[in-house]
Motif scaffolding. Structure first.
Motif, PDB file in Angstrom:
ATOM      1  N   CYS A 123       5.517   7.489 -14.176  1.00  0.00           N
ATOM      2  CA  CYS A 123       5.763   8.374 -13.033  1.00  0.00           C
ATOM      3  C   CYS A 123       7.253   8.333 -12.688  1.00  0.00           C
ATOM      4  CB  CYS A 123       4.940   7.926 -11.819  1.00  0.00           C
ATOM      5  SG  CYS A 123       5.125   6.195 -11.390  1.00  0.00           S
ATOM      6  N   ASN A 124       7.695   9.352 -11.999  1.00  0.00           N
ATOM      7  CA  ASN A 124       9.104   9.309 -11.589  1.00  0.00           C
ATOM      8  C   ASN A 124       9.271   8.813 -10.155  1.00  0.00           C
ATOM      9  OD1 ASN A 124       8.272  11.540 -10.236  1.00  0.00           O
ATOM     10  ND2 ASN A 124       9.524  13.000 -11.381  1.00  0.00           N
ATOM     11  N   TRP A 125       8.161   8.644  -9.445  1.00  0.00           N
ATOM     12  CA  TRP A 125       8.207   8.045  -8.102  1.00  0.00           C
ATOM     13  C   TRP A 125       7.031   7.085  -7.991  1.00  0.00           C
ATOM     14  CZ3 TRP A 125      11.646   8.120  -4.159  1.00  0.00           C
ATOM     15  CH2 TRP A 125      11.226   7.559  -2.944  1.00  0.00           C
ATOM     16  N   LEU A 126       7.325   5.888  -7.533  1.00  0.00           N
ATOM     17  CA  LEU A 126       6.261   4.893  -7.380  1.00  0.00           C
ATOM     18  C   LEU A 126       6.242   4.447  -5.927  1.00  0.00           C
ATOM     19  CD1 LEU A 126       4.155   2.894  -8.558  1.00  0.00           C
ATOM     20  CD2 LEU A 126       6.066   1.344  -9.048  1.00  0.00           C
ATOM     21  N   GLN A 127       5.149   4.690  -5.257  1.00  0.00           N
ATOM     22  CA  GLN A 127       5.044   4.291  -3.855  1.00  0.00           C
ATOM     23  C   GLN A 127       4.039   3.157  -3.727  1.00  0.00           C
ATOM     24  OE1 GLN A 127       6.922   5.779  -1.306  1.00  0.00           O
ATOM     25  NE2 GLN A 127       6.207   3.949  -0.241  1.00  0.00           N
ATOM     26  N   MET A 128       4.490   2.012  -3.263  1.00  0.00           N
ATOM     27  CA  MET A 128       3.591   0.880  -3.073  1.00  0.00           C
ATOM     28  C   MET A 128       2.984   0.970  -1.674  1.00  0.00           C
ATOM     29  SD  MET A 128       4.098  -0.491  -5.973  1.00  0.00           S
ATOM     30  CE  MET A 128       3.385  -2.116  -5.925  1.00  0.00           C
ATOM     31  N   CYS A 129       1.670   0.978  -1.603  1.00  0.00           N
ATOM     32  CA  CYS A 129       0.973   1.018  -0.302  1.00  0.00           C
ATOM     33  C   CYS A 129      -0.030  -0.131  -0.292  1.00  0.00           C
ATOM     34  CB  CYS A 129       0.249   2.343  -0.131  1.00  0.00           C
ATOM     35  SG  CYS A 129       1.300   3.792  -0.271  1.00  0.00           S
ATOM     36  N   THR A 130       0.470  -1.328  -0.518  1.00  0.00           N
ATOM     37  CA  THR A 130      -0.412  -2.458  -0.800  1.00  0.00           C
ATOM     38  C   THR A 130      -0.871  -3.208   0.452  1.00  0.00           C
ATOM     39  OG1 THR A 130       1.560  -3.788  -1.163  1.00  0.00           O
ATOM     40  CG2 THR A 130       0.513  -2.868  -3.105  1.00  0.00           C
ATOM     41  N   GLY A 131      -0.387  -2.808   1.614  1.00  0.00           N
ATOM     42  CA  GLY A 131      -0.790  -3.516   2.823  1.00  0.00           C
ATOM     43  C   GLY A 131      -0.283  -4.937   2.821  1.00  0.00           C
ATOM     44  N   TYR A 132      -0.885  -5.793   3.669  1.00  0.00           N
ATOM     45  CA  TYR A 132      -0.445  -7.186   3.672  1.00  0.00           C
ATOM     46  C   TYR A 132      -1.591  -8.179   3.711  1.00  0.00           C
ATOM     47  CZ  TYR A 132      -0.324  -5.673   8.600  1.00  0.00           C
ATOM     48  OH  TYR A 132      -0.606  -5.100   9.821  1.00  0.00           O
ATOM     49  N   PHE A 133      -2.824  -7.725   3.423  1.00  0.00           N
ATOM     50  CA  PHE A 133      -3.949  -8.652   3.433  1.00  0.00           C
ATOM     51  C   PHE A 133      -4.462  -8.946   2.027  1.00  0.00           C
ATOM     52  CE2 PHE A 133      -4.419  -6.564   7.654  1.00  0.00           C
ATOM     53  CZ  PHE A 133      -4.171  -7.686   8.425  1.00  0.00           C
ATOM     54  N   PHE A 134      -3.879  -8.293   1.011  1.00  0.00           N
ATOM     55  CA  PHE A 134      -4.441  -8.404  -0.334  1.00  0.00           C
ATOM     56  C   PHE A 134      -3.448  -9.082  -1.262  1.00  0.00           C
ATOM     57  CE2 PHE A 134      -6.296  -4.878   1.852  1.00  0.00           C
ATOM     58  CZ  PHE A 134      -7.633  -4.978   1.564  1.00  0.00           C
ATOM     59  N   LEU A 135      -3.940  -9.974  -2.120  1.00  0.00           N
ATOM     60  CA  LEU A 135      -3.075 -10.613  -3.106  1.00  0.00           C
ATOM     61  C   LEU A 135      -3.363 -10.016  -4.472  1.00  0.00           C
ATOM     62  CD1 LEU A 135      -3.287 -14.332  -1.973  1.00  0.00           C
ATOM     63  CD2 LEU A 135      -1.427 -12.730  -1.605  1.00  0.00           C
TER      64      LEU A 135
END
Ligand SMILES: Cc1cc2nc3c(=O)[nH]c(=O)nc-3n(C[C@H](O)[C@H](O)[C@H](O)COP(=O)(O)OP(=O)(O)OC[C@H]3O[C@@H](n4cnc5c(N)ncnc54)[C@H](O)[C@@H]3O)c2cc1C
Length: 135
Positions: A123-135
């Motif tokens: 992809c040419n854009w990578l958006q991380m939307c991983t939150g903060y409760f998951f490892l």
């Protein structure tokens, strides 16, 4: 702040960049993130849902401080109503992302948490939307 960041990005891509293709990869087997993971008695939003909800799909329930169950239902309804659900690939955990300056693209390595084979996406854009409760 909206309830689920990935859906915000997906919806804004649909509205503002309809010519772009996108994929949402989700490590778990279900939608909802925070609001699916936590199910303890009394779980609720801290903020007013009229502010916490999506601007493109206003919260209309009477309860402005809402129980987790209603928030999860709202997230599912939004994903379904705006056809975001069909772009979500479940059981796919991003484990690595490499940028190439030559191709100006990311190569993303994805583990299959359901036991399948790993795969890659570019992809040419990578958006991380991983939150903060998951490892
Ligand atoms: C009880 C409670 C009340 C809250 N109330 C409020 C509130 O009122 N206002 C407020 O602003 N915030 C509140 N929060 C914080 C809340 O977590 C965020 O507002 C919001 O729900 C986070 O959404 P998100 O989509 O960014 O992350 P999440 O809901 O955490 O979702 C992240 C998703 O990314 C996936 N993921 C993670 N890593 C990977 C990976 N490597 N590959 C693929 N997928 C991955 C996860 O499986 C998960 O589904 C509250 C939290 C709790 C627990």
């Amino acid at each position: 702040m909206p309830a689920s960041l990935a859906s915000v990005f997906a919806r804004h891509l649909q509205m503002k960049c309809p010519q772009k293709s996108y994929a949402v990869v989700e490590a778990r087997k279900v939608l909802g993130g925070t609001w699916d993971l936590f199910r303890y008695p009394g779980i609720r939003s801290d903020s007013n849902m009229h502010v916490y909800g999506y601007t493109f799909c206003p919260w209309i329930d009477d309860k402005s401080i809402a129980p987790g169950e209603l928030i999860l239902r709202y997230l599912k309804d939004v994903a379904s109503k705006f056809s975001i659900s069909k772009f979500i690939q479940y059981n796919k955990r991003v484990s690595r992302a490499e940028w190439s300056s030559e191709t100006a693209r990311w190569t993303v390595t994805i583990e299959d948490t359901g036991g399948g084979k790993p795969s890659t996406l570019t992809c040419n854009w990578l958006q991380m939307c991983t939150g903060y409760f998951f490892l």
